[in-house]
Motif scaffolding. Sequence first.
Motif, PDB file in Angstrom:
ATOM      1  N   SER A  57     -81.625   9.173  68.521  1.00  9.48           N
ATOM      2  CA  SER A  57     -81.436   9.324  69.971  1.00  9.48           C
ATOM      3  C   SER A  57     -81.227   8.002  70.690  1.00  9.48           C
ATOM      4  O   SER A  57     -80.539   7.951  71.718  1.00  9.48           O
ATOM      5  N   HIS A  58     -81.839   6.911  70.152  1.00 11.71           N
ATOM      6  CA  HIS A  58     -81.784   5.611  70.818  1.00 11.71           C
ATOM      7  C   HIS A  58     -81.394   4.524  69.805  1.00 11.71           C
ATOM      8  O   HIS A  58     -82.203   3.618  69.520  1.00 11.71           O
ATOM      9  N   PRO A  59     -80.189   4.579  69.282  1.00 16.17           N
ATOM     10  CA  PRO A  59     -79.805   3.619  68.230  1.00 16.17           C
ATOM     11  C   PRO A  59     -79.863   2.165  68.686  1.00 16.17           C
ATOM     12  O   PRO A  59     -80.102   1.270  67.865  1.00 16.17           O
ATOM     13  N   GLU A  60     -79.691   1.948  69.955  1.00 18.25           N
ATOM     14  CA  GLU A  60     -79.683   0.580  70.476  1.00 18.25           C
ATOM     15  C   GLU A  60     -81.081  -0.038  70.525  1.00 18.25           C
ATOM     16  O   GLU A  60     -81.210  -1.260  70.724  1.00 18.25           O
ATOM     17  N   ARG A  61     -82.121   0.760  70.299  1.00 20.64           N
ATOM     18  CA  ARG A  61     -83.489   0.270  70.440  1.00 20.64           C
ATOM     19  C   ARG A  61     -84.192   0.027  69.099  1.00 20.64           C
ATOM     20  O   ARG A  61     -85.320  -0.441  69.081  1.00 20.64           O
ATOM     21  N   VAL A  62     -83.528   0.366  68.002  1.00 17.63           N
ATOM     22  CA  VAL A  62     -84.151   0.218  66.684  1.00 17.63           C
ATOM     23  C   VAL A  62     -83.386  -0.821  65.875  1.00 17.63           C
ATOM     24  O   VAL A  62     -82.202  -0.651  65.588  1.00 17.63           O
ATOM     25  N   ASP A  63     -84.084  -1.878  65.517  1.00 14.07           N
ATOM     26  CA  ASP A  63     -83.479  -2.942  64.722  1.00 14.07           C
ATOM     27  C   ASP A  63     -83.436  -2.534  63.254  1.00 14.07           C
ATOM     28  O   ASP A  63     -82.374  -2.365  62.667  1.00 14.07           O
ATOM     29  N   ARG A  64     -84.612  -2.359  62.645  1.00 14.42           N
ATOM     30  CA  ARG A  64     -84.698  -1.855  61.273  1.00 14.42           C
ATOM     31  C   ARG A  64     -85.796  -0.799  61.217  1.00 14.42           C
ATOM     32  O   ARG A  64     -86.769  -0.857  61.969  1.00 14.42           O
ATOM     33  N   LEU A  65     -85.606   0.144  60.294  1.00 10.77           N
ATOM     34  CA  LEU A  65     -86.485   1.309  60.203  1.00 10.77           C
ATOM     35  C   LEU A  65     -87.049   1.419  58.791  1.00 10.77           C
ATOM     36  O   LEU A  65     -86.309   1.289  57.810  1.00 10.77           O
ATOM     37  N   VAL A  66     -88.356   1.645  58.704  1.00  6.19           N
ATOM     38  CA  VAL A  66     -89.030   1.881  57.418  1.00  6.19           C
ATOM     39  C   VAL A  66     -89.778   3.201  57.518  1.00  6.19           C
ATOM     40  O   VAL A  66     -90.523   3.424  58.474  1.00  6.19           O
ATOM     41  N   THR A  67     -89.581   4.080  56.540  1.00  7.93           N
ATOM     42  CA  THR A  67     -90.336   5.322  56.501  1.00  7.93           C
ATOM     43  C   THR A  67     -91.218   5.349  55.259  1.00  7.93           C
ATOM     44  O   THR A  67     -90.899   4.735  54.239  1.00  7.93           O
ATOM     45  N   ALA A 113     -89.859  -8.188  52.865  1.00  8.24           N
ATOM     46  CA  ALA A 113     -88.551  -8.651  52.385  1.00  8.24           C
ATOM     47  C   ALA A 113     -87.419  -7.922  53.105  1.00  8.24           C
ATOM     48  O   ALA A 113     -86.415  -8.533  53.490  1.00  8.24           O
ATOM     49  N   PHE A 114     -87.591  -6.624  53.300  1.00  9.75           N
ATOM     50  CA  PHE A 114     -86.563  -5.832  53.973  1.00  9.75           C
ATOM     51  C   PHE A 114     -86.416  -6.235  55.444  1.00  9.75           C
ATOM     52  O   PHE A 114     -85.289  -6.371  55.952  1.00  9.75           O
ATOM     53  N   LEU A 115     -87.527  -6.439  56.128  1.00  7.99           N
ATOM     54  CA  LEU A 115     -87.473  -6.733  57.559  1.00  7.99           C
ATOM     55  C   LEU A 115     -86.992  -8.150  57.862  1.00  7.99           C
ATOM     56  O   LEU A 115     -86.491  -8.406  58.960  1.00  7.99           O
ATOM     57  N   THR A 116     -87.140  -9.059  56.920  1.00  6.77           N
ATOM     58  CA  THR A 116     -86.841 -10.472  57.210  1.00  6.77           C
ATOM     59  C   THR A 116     -85.572 -10.986  56.553  1.00  6.77           C
ATOM     60  O   THR A 116     -85.127 -12.077  56.889  1.00  6.77           O
ATOM     61  N   ARG A 117     -84.993 -10.251  55.650  1.00  6.07           N
ATOM     62  CA  ARG A 117     -83.791 -10.763  54.994  1.00  6.07           C
ATOM     63  C   ARG A 117     -82.597 -10.685  55.940  1.00  6.07           C
ATOM     64  O   ARG A 117     -82.577  -9.893  56.891  1.00  6.07           O
ATOM     65  N   ALA A 118     -81.590 -11.510  55.669  1.00  6.47           N
ATOM     66  CA  ALA A 118     -80.369 -11.481  56.471  1.00  6.47           C
ATOM     67  C   ALA A 118     -79.688 -10.133  56.300  1.00  6.47           C
ATOM     68  O   ALA A 118     -79.786  -9.498  55.245  1.00  6.47           O
ATOM     69  N   SER A 119     -79.017  -9.684  57.335  1.00  2.94           N
ATOM     70  CA  SER A 119     -78.331  -8.401  57.244  1.00  2.94           C
ATOM     71  C   SER A 119     -77.187  -8.486  56.247  1.00  2.94           C
ATOM     72  O   SER A 119     -76.684  -9.565  55.942  1.00  2.94           O
ATOM     73  N   THR A 120     -76.787  -7.345  55.726  1.00  6.44           N
ATOM     74  CA  THR A 120     -75.687  -7.299  54.767  1.00  6.44           C
ATOM     75  C   THR A 120     -74.430  -7.877  55.372  1.00  6.44           C
ATOM     76  O   THR A 120     -73.684  -8.614  54.734  1.00  6.44           O
ATOM     77  N   ARG A 121     -74.210  -7.593  56.634  1.00  5.97           N
ATOM     78  CA  ARG A 121     -72.994  -8.081  57.294  1.00  5.97           C
ATOM     79  C   ARG A 121     -73.013  -9.601  57.412  1.00  5.97           C
ATOM     80  O   ARG A 121     -72.030 -10.274  57.176  1.00  5.97           O
ATOM     81  N   GLU A 122     -74.211 -10.154  57.752  1.00  6.68           N
ATOM     82  CA  GLU A 122     -74.312 -11.613  57.856  1.00  6.68           C
ATOM     83  C   GLU A 122     -74.124 -12.254  56.508  1.00  6.68           C
ATOM     84  O   GLU A 122     -73.446 -13.275  56.357  1.00  6.68           O
ATOM     85  N   SER A 123     -74.716 -11.660  55.453  1.00  3.67           N
ATOM     86  CA  SER A 123     -74.598 -12.210  54.112  1.00  3.67           C
ATOM     87  C   SER A 123     -73.157 -12.201  53.638  1.00  3.67           C
ATOM     88  O   SER A 123     -72.688 -13.114  52.982  1.00  3.67           O
ATOM     89  N   THR A 124     -72.457 -11.119  53.983  1.00  6.92           N
ATOM     90  CA  THR A 124     -71.053 -11.027  53.578  1.00  6.92           C
ATOM     91  C   THR A 124     -70.212 -12.105  54.220  1.00  6.92           C
ATOM     92  O   THR A 124     -69.383 -12.743  53.575  1.00  6.92           O
ATOM     93  N   ARG A 125     -70.462 -12.375  55.510  1.00  5.46           N
ATOM     94  CA  ARG A 125     -69.706 -13.424  56.201  1.00  5.46           C
ATOM     95  C   ARG A 125     -70.004 -14.784  55.595  1.00  5.46           C
ATOM     96  O   ARG A 125     -69.090 -15.589  55.384  1.00  5.46           O
ATOM     97  N   GLU A 126     -71.291 -15.036  55.287  1.00  8.71           N
ATOM     98  CA  GLU A 126     -71.649 -16.332  54.710  1.00  8.71           C
ATOM     99  C   GLU A 126     -71.051 -16.503  53.319  1.00  8.71           C
ATOM    100  O   GLU A 126     -70.559 -17.556  52.950  1.00  8.71           O
TER     101      GLU A 126
END
Length: 296
Positions: free
Chosen positions: A117-127, A279-292
């Motif tokens: 419902s609020h995609p703009e408010r969630v950075d990363r999600l763990v269940t 590790a999941f919450l602090t690692r660089a995003s996949t998109r950032e890693s791909t650019r680097e």
Amino acid sequence: MTTDPSYESTLRELATDRGVLRYHEAGEGPPLLLLHGSGPGVTGWRNYRGNLGFFAAHFRCLILEFPGFGVSDSAGGHPMVTAEQSVTDFLDGLGLDRVHIVGNSMGGIVATRFAISHPERVDRLVTIGGIGKNVFSPGPGEGIRLLMDFTENPTREALVRWLHSMVYDPALVTEELIEERWTQATAPDTLASAREMYGRTAFAARSTAASDTAPYWAMLHKVQAPTLLTWGRDDRVSPVDMALLPMRTLPRGELHVFPDCGHWVMIEQKAAFESAVLAFLTRASTRESTREGSGR
């Protein structure tokens, strides 16, 4: 409620239009919202008290106590519905636009719905267990059936049977755990709230009503946040085959299964869970890693 001296030192209150929300806060850094599950005598503190010190070294940790479970003010209505609204009220009240969320069981469902419902408010999600749908195992799972048994006839024996279904190692079901859960689970208001969720008539009515609308697990493709599913291999509440559907349909989802572990991954596999989530919450995003990696 507890003799733990750290309980009062981290407890906070937030006034909202729907009543006072109580929560625990510790640490500094990016905000990390922790949402608890359901079940007899549950609270956010009991779900996450053992993990708070670890994550507070890296994040501003916020353990929200959902209405209807005996800590925050009851907001009336179905506990699942008021839980979802309380997340919005809580973040708005603290002026937080965007957070990481960790959700255990029911808290994972609430977090997932919030992320849809609020995609703009969630950075990363763990269940932690809970989300998805039974594929091979019968539903509801053994632990849910035992939960309904307790709700219909709240005896200590029924509570102990349910607690044993939550864990792989029965030694975790101590007399202290039984007593603190029993005291809160049998409080009249808390028990009434539980019956709205897990009384057999209410549970059947909710399942019938849900068939008229698209269930949340059919909308997991709308979750934009990177998502880590954590699961106990030996979960008897939400069997691990439930992870198959979200693992496949979450656009940025991944799965970590912990051996020798029941429904309470954050308790029963504490160190391994904390390591994987950090590790999941602090690692660089996949998109950032791909650019680097491409030199851009």
